[in-house]
Design a protein around this motif. Structure first.
Motif, PDB file in Angstrom:
ATOM      1  N   CYS A 136     -41.039 -38.513 -12.956  1.00 35.01           N
ATOM      2  CA  CYS A 136     -39.577 -37.639 -13.371  1.00 35.01           C
ATOM      3  C   CYS A 136     -39.205 -38.132 -15.077  1.00 35.01           C
ATOM      4  CB  CYS A 136     -38.071 -38.711 -13.025  1.00 35.01           C
ATOM      5  SG  CYS A 136     -38.642 -38.501 -11.164  1.00 35.01           S
ATOM      6  N   VAL A 137     -40.296 -37.455 -15.614  1.00 29.95           N
ATOM      7  CA  VAL A 137     -40.530 -37.894 -16.975  1.00 29.95           C
ATOM      8  C   VAL A 137     -39.710 -36.554 -17.947  1.00 29.95           C
ATOM      9  CG1 VAL A 137     -42.180 -37.683 -18.890  1.00 29.95           C
ATOM     10  CG2 VAL A 137     -42.507 -39.558 -17.081  1.00 29.95           C
ATOM     11  N   HIS A 138     -40.391 -35.273 -16.826  1.00 28.26           N
ATOM     12  CA  HIS A 138     -40.043 -33.942 -18.224  1.00 28.26           C
ATOM     13  C   HIS A 138     -38.538 -33.521 -16.855  1.00 28.26           C
ATOM     14  CE1 HIS A 138     -43.196 -33.837 -20.269  1.00 28.26           C
ATOM     15  NE2 HIS A 138     -43.712 -34.827 -19.465  1.00 28.26           N
ATOM     16  N   MET A 139     -38.266 -33.785 -17.238  1.00 30.28           N
ATOM     17  CA  MET A 139     -36.554 -33.318 -16.420  1.00 30.28           C
ATOM     18  C   MET A 139     -35.697 -33.194 -17.063  1.00 30.28           C
ATOM     19  SD  MET A 139     -37.172 -34.789 -12.987  1.00 30.28           S
ATOM     20  CE  MET A 139     -35.424 -35.136 -11.981  1.00 30.28           C
ATOM     21  N   ASP A 140     -34.689 -31.325 -16.947  1.00 33.24           N
ATOM     22  CA  ASP A 140     -33.984 -30.579 -17.786  1.00 33.24           C
ATOM     23  C   ASP A 140     -32.165 -31.392 -17.535  1.00 33.24           C
ATOM     24  OD1 ASP A 140     -33.543 -29.419 -15.871  1.00 33.24           O
ATOM     25  OD2 ASP A 140     -34.637 -27.526 -16.532  1.00 33.24           O
ATOM     26  N   ASP A 141     -31.438 -30.758 -17.779  1.00 35.63           N
ATOM     27  CA  ASP A 141     -30.597 -31.572 -17.288  1.00 35.63           C
ATOM     28  C   ASP A 141     -29.546 -31.451 -15.987  1.00 35.63           C
ATOM     29  OD1 ASP A 141     -30.020 -32.542 -19.962  1.00 35.63           O
ATOM     30  OD2 ASP A 141     -28.033 -30.878 -20.564  1.00 35.63           O
ATOM     31  N   ALA A 142     -30.194 -29.466 -15.864  1.00 36.46           N
ATOM     32  CA  ALA A 142     -29.978 -29.494 -13.873  1.00 36.46           C
ATOM     33  C   ALA A 142     -31.069 -29.885 -12.924  1.00 36.46           C
ATOM     34  CB  ALA A 142     -30.378 -27.805 -14.152  1.00 36.46           C
ATOM     35  N   ASP A 143     -31.851 -30.561 -13.633  1.00 34.91           N
ATOM     36  CA  ASP A 143     -32.794 -31.748 -12.482  1.00 34.91           C
ATOM     37  C   ASP A 143     -32.089 -33.141 -12.506  1.00 34.91           C
ATOM     38  OD1 ASP A 143     -34.695 -29.686 -12.670  1.00 34.91           O
ATOM     39  OD2 ASP A 143     -35.981 -30.336 -14.011  1.00 34.91           O
ATOM     40  N   LEU A 167     -46.539 -24.509  -9.571  1.00 30.57           N
ATOM     41  CA  LEU A 167     -44.734 -23.509  -8.586  1.00 30.57           C
ATOM     42  C   LEU A 167     -43.837 -22.823  -9.725  1.00 30.57           C
ATOM     43  CD1 LEU A 167     -44.843 -27.399  -6.690  1.00 30.57           C
ATOM     44  CD2 LEU A 167     -45.494 -25.454  -5.649  1.00 30.57           C
ATOM     45  N   LEU A 168     -43.838 -22.998 -10.374  1.00 31.24           N
ATOM     46  CA  LEU A 168     -42.682 -22.648 -11.295  1.00 31.24           C
ATOM     47  C   LEU A 168     -43.059 -21.092 -11.351  1.00 31.24           C
ATOM     48  CD1 LEU A 168     -40.213 -22.630 -13.086  1.00 31.24           C
ATOM     49  CD2 LEU A 168     -41.521 -22.811 -14.960  1.00 31.24           C
ATOM     50  N   ALA A 169     -44.483 -20.587 -11.358  1.00 31.28           N
ATOM     51  CA  ALA A 169     -44.329 -19.019 -11.511  1.00 31.28           C
ATOM     52  C   ALA A 169     -44.362 -18.826 -10.418  1.00 31.28           C
ATOM     53  CB  ALA A 169     -45.988 -18.668 -11.989  1.00 31.28           C
ATOM     54  N   GLU A 170     -44.430 -19.098  -9.237  1.00 27.16           N
ATOM     55  CA  GLU A 170     -43.736 -18.545  -8.002  1.00 27.16           C
ATOM     56  C   GLU A 170     -43.149 -18.724  -7.703  1.00 27.16           C
ATOM     57  OE1 GLU A 170     -46.552 -19.161  -3.133  1.00 27.16           O
ATOM     58  OE2 GLU A 170     -46.647 -20.704  -4.820  1.00 27.16           O
ATOM     59  N   HIS A 171     -41.786 -19.332  -7.772  1.00 27.94           N
ATOM     60  CA  HIS A 171     -40.881 -19.796  -7.425  1.00 27.94           C
ATOM     61  C   HIS A 171     -39.657 -19.675  -8.737  1.00 27.94           C
ATOM     62  CE1 HIS A 171     -42.389 -21.018  -2.999  1.00 27.94           C
ATOM     63  NE2 HIS A 171     -43.280 -22.006  -4.040  1.00 27.94           N
ATOM     64  N   GLY A 172     -40.148 -19.463  -9.249  1.00 25.85           N
ATOM     65  CA  GLY A 172     -38.933 -19.344 -10.447  1.00 25.85           C
ATOM     66  C   GLY A 172     -38.454 -20.800 -10.476  1.00 25.85           C
ATOM     67  N   VAL A 173     -38.435 -21.741 -10.457  1.00 20.15           N
ATOM     68  CA  VAL A 173     -37.356 -22.918 -10.238  1.00 20.15           C
ATOM     69  C   VAL A 173     -38.458 -24.520  -9.945  1.00 20.15           C
ATOM     70  CG1 VAL A 173     -35.674 -21.680  -9.047  1.00 20.15           C
ATOM     71  CG2 VAL A 173     -37.304 -23.280  -7.288  1.00 20.15           C
ATOM     72  N   SER A 174     -37.497 -24.911 -11.047  1.00 17.40           N
ATOM     73  CA  SER A 174     -38.814 -26.017 -11.010  1.00 17.40           C
ATOM     74  C   SER A 174     -38.814 -26.742  -9.815  1.00 17.40           C
ATOM     75  CB  SER A 174     -37.375 -27.853 -11.631  1.00 17.40           C
ATOM     76  OG  SER A 174     -36.291 -27.283 -11.343  1.00 17.40           O
ATOM     77  N   VAL A 175     -39.626 -28.158 -10.138  1.00 24.70           N
ATOM     78  CA  VAL A 175     -40.065 -28.955  -8.688  1.00 24.70           C
ATOM     79  C   VAL A 175     -38.206 -29.395  -7.996  1.00 24.70           C
ATOM     80  CG1 VAL A 175     -41.828 -30.912  -7.601  1.00 24.70           C
ATOM     81  CG2 VAL A 175     -41.922 -29.396  -9.021  1.00 24.70           C
ATOM     82  N   PRO A 176     -37.821 -30.713  -9.320  1.00 25.67           N
ATOM     83  CA  PRO A 176     -36.573 -30.372  -8.478  1.00 25.67           C
ATOM     84  C   PRO A 176     -35.770 -29.643  -7.642  1.00 25.67           C
ATOM     85  CG  PRO A 176     -36.887 -31.824 -10.671  1.00 25.67           C
ATOM     86  CD  PRO A 176     -37.782 -30.798 -10.636  1.00 25.67           C
TER      87      PRO A 176
END
Length: 431
Positions: free
Chosen positions: A245-252, A218-227
């Motif tokens: 919600c294990v792999h979440m960055d600050d923006a997520d 999904l990241l490769a296709e849309h360029g953004v995270s799932v959240p």
């Protein structure tokens, strides 16, 4: 019906870890009407239930696939993607409605013995799950899953089923919508699910960022995270409960805060499947609602929130390298008051007037509860020293459903035999 419970203490289940010593708790028609010290209790001619231990709130399991007791222990050692595709989904394709109801009945009885009175279930055959829960006397939020597996209908049919069941919700069984994840459900379907959930006031529960690589395509296709995809596709904004919600960055995490998305934290499953360690302290500091979940009994492999809340505290302290990263009162709150808040059920999770009388009696006549220098030590012992083996009795809406560690509503021995027989049949049929 009026009842008066007396106990060594009442542990309220709030974030502060409030403990009422020498406590009285009054119940009328399944609702708590008074809690406080015995010396201040109002006059009452109610039936008295005298308990030697402590009363704690019925725990709320915010993420479960409980009928997966049929697959407990199977696929051991596989990472999540292979575990699902090679072991779980082929077996689930062979499920009958009767399989689901028997398995849910057994799992529900198991949870009640562990002090878990409410669970959020994302699994097939929602009406059979509801029937099982009503039989054991527990509570559940039953989210009809949306997932593209053979034999379970189209996405439109699955969503229509979820919405159609909404009118049947009550205080014991509430229905919701459970799209599995962004990597298994098309984004337009997720959008439709989000719109339907908001329109009907339903809980929408979805797996998010459980593993480090599940969103790569999904990241490769849309360029953004799932959240960010869920936000841009109008999934958020209602009663959304995101699982793992294990792999979440600050923006997520900021998106979760902005949209008031709640999180089901499942440390037992996340460690067993080597999925990672969630940023629990960061979530709480941002004001994100978090509740404890076990995940399914095939990926944990049990339904014991006492184990998960202890593990949550241990992992939070280890991740932050700080012994204060999660206190004992906070850990217990994550399985009680915080978990109820995470699923938008302010009538559950704490022992206070106006909430439902879902009560658990924990035996304190054990070395694990010794010594107690201060009454607040009881919370510390509940988190670090004891476990579900100390649960003696459980009530839901004032009805005793576990007495002296034994279900009062179902025959657990017969259910275990049924689960054994049906689980082996599903393994054979799936090849």
């Amino acid at each position: 019906m009026t009842q008066r419970f007396t106990a060594r203490a009442v542990v309220v289940g709030d974030r502060a870890g409030t403990v009422v010593p020498d406590a009285v708790l009054d119940v009328e028609d399944g609702v708590i009407t008074w809690v406080g010290p015995a010396a201040e209790a109002p006059p009452s001619d109610a039936e008295v239930v005298a308990l030697p231990g402590v009363l704690v709130p019925g725990m709320v399991n915010t993420h479960s696939h409980a009928p997966m007791v049929l697959f407990r222990g199977q696929g051991e050692g596989l990472p999540l993607d292979r575990w699902l595709r090679e072991v779980m989904w082929p077996r689930e394709a062979k499920l009958t409605p009767e399989d689901v109801e028997v398995a849910m009945t057994a799992a529900s009885a198991e949870m009640l013995r562990h002090g878990v009175t409410t669970s959020v279930e994302m699994y097939f055959q929602p009406e059979r799950i509801a029937s099982a829960v009503r039989r054991t006397g527990a509570r559940s939020i039953v989210a009809n899953p949306l997932i593209g597996l053979p034999g379970f209908g189209t996405f439109d049919e699955q969503l229509a089923t979820a919405v159609g069941l909404a009118a049947s919700s009550d205080a014991q069984v509430e229905y919701g919508i459970g799209p599995h994840s962004a990597y298994t459900v098309p984004l337009p379907v997720l959008r439709d699910a989000g719109v339907a959930a908001r329109e009907h006031g339903l809980l929408l529960t979805v797996h998010v960022a459980e593993t480090a690589t599940e969103g790569d395509d999904l990241l490769a296709e849309h360029g953004v995270s799932v959240p960010q995809l869920l936000s841009s596709h109008d999934v958020l904004g209602g009663r959304v409960l995101a699982n793992h919600c294990v792999h979440m960055d600050d923006a997520d995490l900021e998106l979760w805060r902005e949209h008031d998305v709640a999180v089901a934290h499942c440390p037992g499953s996340n460690t067993k499947l080597a999925s990672g360690t969630a940023r629990l302290r960061d979530m709480l500091d941002l004001g994100i609602r978090v509740g404890m979940g076990t995940d399914g009994p095939a990926s944990n492999d049990n339904l014991d929130l006492f184990e998960d809340l202890r593990l949550a505290a241990q992992l939070a302290r280890l991740r932050e390298r700080d012994a204060l990263a999660l206190t004992a009162p906070e850990a217990f709150w994550l399985a009680t008051g915080a978990a109820a808040a995470a699923v938008d059920r302010p009538d559950l999770g704490q022992l206070e007037a106006g909430r439902r009388a879902d009560l658990v009696h924990v035996d304190t006549d054990d070395i694990a509860f010794t010594p107690v220098g201060d009454i607040t030590d009881l919370v510390t012992h509940l988190v670090w020293s004891v476990g579900s083996r100390h649960v003696r009795d459980t009530w839901v809406a004032g009805r005793r459903v576990v007495r002296d560690g034994v279900s009062t509503t179902v025959d657990e021995a017969e259910l275990r035999a049924q689960v054994q027989q049906r689980g082996m049949r599903l393994a054979r049929e799936a090849g």
